[in-house]
Design a protein around this motif. Structure first.
Motif, PDB file in Angstrom:
ATOM      1  N   LYS A  17       0.863  -1.183   0.000  1.00  0.00           N
ATOM      2  CA  LYS A  17       0.000   0.000   0.000  1.00  0.00           C
ATOM      3  C   LYS A  17       0.896   1.229   0.000  1.00  0.00           C
ATOM      4  N   TRP A  18       0.481   2.221  -0.763  1.00  0.00           N
ATOM      5  CA  TRP A  18       1.209   3.476  -0.863  1.00  0.00           C
ATOM      6  C   TRP A  18       0.526   4.485   0.042  1.00  0.00           C
ATOM      7  N   VAL A  19       1.241   5.090   0.948  1.00  0.00           N
ATOM      8  CA  VAL A  19       0.661   6.056   1.883  1.00  0.00           C
ATOM      9  C   VAL A  19       0.445   7.381   1.141  1.00  0.00           C
ATOM     10  N   LYS A  20      -0.834   7.758   1.018  1.00  0.00           N
ATOM     11  CA  LYS A  20      -1.228   8.971   0.298  1.00  0.00           C
ATOM     12  C   LYS A  20      -1.733  10.025   1.284  1.00  0.00           C
ATOM     13  N   ALA A  80       4.489   5.703   9.741  1.00  0.00           N
ATOM     14  CA  ALA A  80       4.804   5.843   8.321  1.00  0.00           C
ATOM     15  C   ALA A  80       4.354   7.229   7.892  1.00  0.00           C
ATOM     16  N   LYS A  81       4.962   7.731   6.847  1.00  0.00           N
ATOM     17  CA  LYS A  81       4.617   9.062   6.366  1.00  0.00           C
ATOM     18  C   LYS A  81       4.201   8.998   4.896  1.00  0.00           C
ATOM     19  N   GLN A  82       3.693  10.113   4.407  1.00  0.00           N
ATOM     20  CA  GLN A  82       3.257  10.181   3.022  1.00  0.00           C
ATOM     21  C   GLN A  82       4.394   9.752   2.096  1.00  0.00           C
ATOM     22  N   PRO A 124      -3.802  13.962  11.764  1.00  0.00           N
ATOM     23  CA  PRO A 124      -3.402  15.372  11.933  1.00  0.00           C
ATOM     24  C   PRO A 124      -1.910  15.573  12.217  1.00  0.00           C
ATOM     25  N   ASN A 125      -1.212  14.502  12.633  1.00  0.00           N
ATOM     26  CA  ASN A 125       0.231  14.601  12.885  1.00  0.00           C
ATOM     27  C   ASN A 125       1.062  14.430  11.619  1.00  0.00           C
ATOM     28  N   GLY A 126       0.388  14.132  10.494  1.00  0.00           N
ATOM     29  CA  GLY A 126       1.102  13.946   9.236  1.00  0.00           C
ATOM     30  C   GLY A 126       1.682  12.558   9.068  1.00  0.00           C
ATOM     31  N   THR A 127       1.252  11.616   9.904  1.00  0.00           N
ATOM     32  CA  THR A 127       1.692  10.224   9.775  1.00  0.00           C
ATOM     33  C   THR A 127       0.481   9.348   9.459  1.00  0.00           C
ATOM     34  N   LEU A 128       0.749   8.119   9.081  1.00  0.00           N
ATOM     35  CA  LEU A 128      -0.313   7.192   8.703  1.00  0.00           C
ATOM     36  C   LEU A 128      -1.310   7.001   9.840  1.00  0.00           C
ATOM     37  N   PHE A 129      -2.587   7.186   9.553  1.00  0.00           N
ATOM     38  CA  PHE A 129      -3.654   6.989  10.524  1.00  0.00           C
ATOM     39  C   PHE A 129      -3.743   5.501  10.839  1.00  0.00           C
TER      40      PHE A 129
END
Length: 127
Positions: free
Chosen positions: A7-10, A60-62, A16-21
């Motif tokens: 899966k690609w993190v989009k 994980a991040k975008q 809200p923290n800018g990391t994967l929910f």
């Protein structure tokens, strides 16, 4: 552990923290476990019965690519118990691990149904 999907993190997957929910990751995992179980038990009627402690170990991040891995722990009469890990594909760092998830094979009325399986089968071997 066999890693089955990526899966690609989009942007829409971020909290809200800018990391994967975490809820998004759990949805991806539950779907992958269901698909794996459907293929193994050859029945599209599968439900998630139990999920053990969920251990979030990193984030994980975008732009990160997440791999989801699954191992079979045991086959029950109506169920299959699986172990799962999601990791960053590039760094191999574990993001989440789940020691046990029980998926149950059900009939058209939603009642547990024996599946008759005792070991992992590969689709190529069924053909």
């Amino acid at each position: 552990m066999r890693f089955h999907t990526r899966k690609w993190v989009k942007p829409e997957d971020l909290n809200p923290n800018g990391t994967l929910f975490g809820g998004k990751l759990l949805a991806w995992i539950d779907e992958e476990l269901a698909l794996y179980t459907i293929v193994q038990l050859e029945n599209a009627r599968i439900v998630t019965k139990y999920m053990s402690e969920i251990n979030f170990r990193s984030s994980a991040k975008q732009g990160d690519i997440i791999e989801i891995g699954i191992d079979v722990i045991k086959f029950g009469t109506t169920s299959i118990t699986l172990k799962c890990e999601a990791r960053n594909m590039m760094t191999r760092e574990t993001i989440i691990s789940i020691d046990q998830t029980t998926m149950v094979n059900v009939d058209e009325h939603g009642k547990p149904k024996p599946h008759g399986k005792t070991s992992i089968e590969f689709v190529k071997d069924r053909l």
